[in-house]
Design a protein around this motif. Structure first.
Motif, PDB file in Angstrom:
ATOM      1  N   ASN A 191       0.810  -1.219   0.000  1.00  0.00           N
ATOM      2  CA  ASN A 191       0.000   0.000   0.000  1.00  0.00           C
ATOM      3  C   ASN A 191       0.840   1.264   0.000  1.00  0.00           C
ATOM      4  O   ASN A 191       0.329   2.333  -0.289  1.00  0.00           O
ATOM      5  N   LYS A 192       2.120   1.144   0.362  1.00  0.00           N
ATOM      6  CA  LYS A 192       3.010   2.310   0.341  1.00  0.00           C
ATOM      7  C   LYS A 192       4.402   1.856  -0.061  1.00  0.00           C
ATOM      8  O   LYS A 192       4.701   0.668  -0.080  1.00  0.00           O
ATOM      9  N   SER A 193       5.255   2.808  -0.357  1.00  0.00           N
ATOM     10  CA  SER A 193       6.618   2.514  -0.779  1.00  0.00           C
ATOM     11  C   SER A 193       7.394   1.836   0.353  1.00  0.00           C
ATOM     12  O   SER A 193       7.309   2.245   1.507  1.00  0.00           O
ATOM     13  N   ARG A 194       8.146   0.801  -0.006  1.00  0.00           N
ATOM     14  CA  ARG A 194       8.944   0.053   0.958  1.00  0.00           C
ATOM     15  C   ARG A 194      10.303  -0.254   0.329  1.00  0.00           C
ATOM     16  O   ARG A 194      10.426  -0.318  -0.890  1.00  0.00           O
ATOM     17  N   GLN A 195      11.310  -0.466   1.191  1.00  0.00           N
ATOM     18  CA  GLN A 195      12.661  -0.707   0.685  1.00  0.00           C
ATOM     19  C   GLN A 195      12.929  -2.165   0.326  1.00  0.00           C
ATOM     20  O   GLN A 195      13.677  -2.452  -0.601  1.00  0.00           O
ATOM     21  N   LEU A 196      12.334  -3.094   1.082  1.00  0.00           N
ATOM     22  CA  LEU A 196      12.698  -4.501   0.966  1.00  0.00           C
ATOM     23  C   LEU A 196      11.487  -5.362   0.616  1.00  0.00           C
ATOM     24  O   LEU A 196      10.455  -5.287   1.275  1.00  0.00           O
ATOM     25  N   LEU A 197      11.669  -6.188  -0.412  1.00  0.00           N
ATOM     26  CA  LEU A 197      10.677  -7.187  -0.797  1.00  0.00           C
ATOM     27  C   LEU A 197      11.217  -8.559  -0.419  1.00  0.00           C
ATOM     28  O   LEU A 197      12.336  -8.916  -0.800  1.00  0.00           O
ATOM     29  N   ILE A 198      10.438  -9.313   0.335  1.00  0.00           N
ATOM     30  CA  ILE A 198      10.744 -10.710   0.605  1.00  0.00           C
ATOM     31  C   ILE A 198       9.729 -11.519  -0.195  1.00  0.00           C
ATOM     32  O   ILE A 198       8.534 -11.477   0.092  1.00  0.00           O
ATOM     33  N   ASN A 199      10.210 -12.202  -1.222  1.00  0.00           N
ATOM     34  CA  ASN A 199       9.312 -12.909  -2.124  1.00  0.00           C
ATOM     35  C   ASN A 199       9.192 -14.374  -1.742  1.00  0.00           C
ATOM     36  O   ASN A 199      10.163 -15.124  -1.789  1.00  0.00           O
ATOM     37  N   LEU A 200       7.983 -14.779  -1.366  1.00  0.00           N
ATOM     38  CA  LEU A 200       7.688 -16.179  -1.047  1.00  0.00           C
ATOM     39  C   LEU A 200       6.769 -16.802  -2.086  1.00  0.00           C
ATOM     40  O   LEU A 200       6.254 -17.902  -1.880  1.00  0.00           O
ATOM     41  N   ALA A 201       6.553 -16.107  -3.188  1.00  0.00           N
ATOM     42  CA  ALA A 201       5.670 -16.599  -4.245  1.00  0.00           C
ATOM     43  C   ALA A 201       6.478 -17.367  -5.292  1.00  0.00           C
ATOM     44  O   ALA A 201       7.702 -17.235  -5.379  1.00  0.00           O
ATOM     45  N   ASP A 202       5.776 -18.147  -6.101  1.00  0.00           N
ATOM     46  CA  ASP A 202       6.428 -18.921  -7.156  1.00  0.00           C
ATOM     47  C   ASP A 202       6.869 -18.056  -8.327  1.00  0.00           C
ATOM     48  O   ASP A 202       7.733 -18.459  -9.099  1.00  0.00           O
ATOM     49  N   GLN A 203       6.250 -16.887  -8.487  1.00  0.00           N
ATOM     50  CA  GLN A 203       6.557 -15.988  -9.591  1.00  0.00           C
ATOM     51  C   GLN A 203       7.153 -14.685  -9.066  1.00  0.00           C
ATOM     52  O   GLN A 203       6.931 -14.322  -7.909  1.00  0.00           O
ATOM     53  N   VAL A 204       7.845 -13.986  -9.930  1.00  0.00           N
ATOM     54  CA  VAL A 204       8.311 -12.641  -9.604  1.00  0.00           C
ATOM     55  C   VAL A 204       7.097 -11.725  -9.671  1.00  0.00           C
ATOM     56  O   VAL A 204       6.398 -11.683 -10.688  1.00  0.00           O
ATOM     57  N   PRO A 205       6.809 -10.975  -8.603  1.00  0.00           N
ATOM     58  CA  PRO A 205       5.649 -10.081  -8.662  1.00  0.00           C
ATOM     59  C   PRO A 205       5.906  -8.922  -9.633  1.00  0.00           C
ATOM     60  O   PRO A 205       7.055  -8.483  -9.791  1.00  0.00           O
ATOM     61  N   PRO A 206       4.866  -8.427 -10.280  1.00  0.00           N
ATOM     62  CA  PRO A 206       5.038  -7.378 -11.284  1.00  0.00           C
ATOM     63  C   PRO A 206       5.605  -6.071 -10.706  1.00  0.00           C
ATOM     64  O   PRO A 206       6.145  -5.266 -11.444  1.00  0.00           O
TER      65      PRO A 206
ATOM     66  N   PHE B 197      14.767 -10.161  -1.365  1.00  0.00           N
ATOM     67  CA  PHE B 197      15.246 -11.443  -0.867  1.00  0.00           C
ATOM     68  C   PHE B 197      14.336 -12.518  -1.442  1.00  0.00           C
ATOM     69  O   PHE B 197      13.113 -12.412  -1.364  1.00  0.00           O
ATOM     70  N   ASP B 198      14.942 -13.531  -2.018  1.00  0.00           N
ATOM     71  CA  ASP B 198      14.204 -14.658  -2.570  1.00  0.00           C
ATOM     72  C   ASP B 198      14.907 -15.923  -2.096  1.00  0.00           C
ATOM     73  O   ASP B 198      15.998 -15.849  -1.523  1.00  0.00           O
ATOM     74  N   PHE B 199      14.309 -17.067  -2.343  1.00  0.00           N
ATOM     75  CA  PHE B 199      14.782 -18.299  -1.732  1.00  0.00           C
ATOM     76  C   PHE B 199      14.740 -19.455  -2.714  1.00  0.00           C
ATOM     77  O   PHE B 199      13.868 -19.508  -3.581  1.00  0.00           O
ATOM     78  N   VAL B 200      15.669 -20.380  -2.513  1.00  0.00           N
ATOM     79  CA  VAL B 200      15.670 -21.632  -3.259  1.00  0.00           C
ATOM     80  C   VAL B 200      15.572 -22.748  -2.225  1.00  0.00           C
ATOM     81  O   VAL B 200      16.539 -23.033  -1.514  1.00  0.00           O
ATOM     82  N   ALA B 201      14.381 -23.329  -2.103  1.00  0.00           N
ATOM     83  CA  ALA B 201      14.195 -24.450  -1.191  1.00  0.00           C
ATOM     84  C   ALA B 201      14.997 -25.630  -1.710  1.00  0.00           C
ATOM     85  O   ALA B 201      15.230 -25.764  -2.914  1.00  0.00           O
ATOM     86  N   ASN B 202      15.423 -26.488  -0.807  1.00  0.00           N
ATOM     87  CA  ASN B 202      16.310 -27.582  -1.179  1.00  0.00           C
ATOM     88  C   ASN B 202      15.528 -28.830  -1.570  1.00  0.00           C
ATOM     89  O   ASN B 202      15.659 -29.883  -0.945  1.00  0.00           O
ATOM     90  N   ASP B 203      14.726 -28.719  -2.601  1.00  0.00           N
ATOM     91  CA  ASP B 203      14.085 -29.879  -3.211  1.00  0.00           C
ATOM     92  C   ASP B 203      13.935 -29.594  -4.697  1.00  0.00           C
ATOM     93  O   ASP B 203      13.899 -28.445  -5.117  1.00  0.00           O
TER      94      ASP B 203
END
Length: 154
Positions: A90-105, A114-120
């Motif tokens: 809803n407002k400007s933020r410095q950090l995105l932590i992405n837990l989704a399967d896709q890159v958000p637009p 910050f994004d993650f690669v689960a070990n499977d």
């Protein structure tokens, strides 16, 4: 320029891979809050958003991380906002932590991701596609293998 850091999760049991990833996302949110950064945690869906909301209440009894689900809480927003729609925070933020399967637009609107690669294998394939998507957006990419270079967030 936006920078994305992929955390490569260490080997764990099959059922704990996502749980460990969500715990790490909460710890990173806590660290960002302490560093006075505004955070948006983007989740795959409503269920994951609710799960992250609950984890932030419970994960560290000695530290409170002010947070809210998008659309709830104060009108000015909490330091950590959790959402799952394609519109983003809803407002400007410095950090995105992405837990989704896709890159958000809206990913390019952040200075740091910050994004993650689960070990499977299944999650690795999905993470590789996100990596390609970030690169296609001109985002600077780095990785950190947590098995060989663990985080010290104390």
């Amino acid at each position: 320029m936006t920078q994305a850091l992929f955390y490569l999760m260490p080997p764990t049991g099959e059922n704990t891979a996502l749980s460990d990833l969500y715990q790490l996302a909460c710890r990173l949110s806590q660290r960002a809050f302490i560093d006075q950064q505004q955070v948006y945690i983007h989740c795959q869906d409503k269920n994951v958003a609710f799960e992250i909301d609950e984890l932030l209440w419970q994960f560290d009894p000695s530290a409170f991380v002010p947070h809210n689900l998008k659309g709830e809480g104060p009108t000015t927003g909490s330091p950590v906002e959790i959402g799952f729609d394609r519109l983003g925070p809803n407002k400007s933020r410095q950090l995105l932590i992405n837990l989704a399967d896709q890159v958000p637009p809206f990913a390019v609107n952040f200075g740091q991701i910050f994004d993650f690669v689960a070990n499977d294998d299944q999650h690795k394939v999905i993470a590789r596609e996100r990596y390609r998507q970030y690169r296609g957006l001109g985002i600077e990419l780095t990785t950190q293998n947590l098995a060989t270079h663990p985080l010290n967030l104390v």
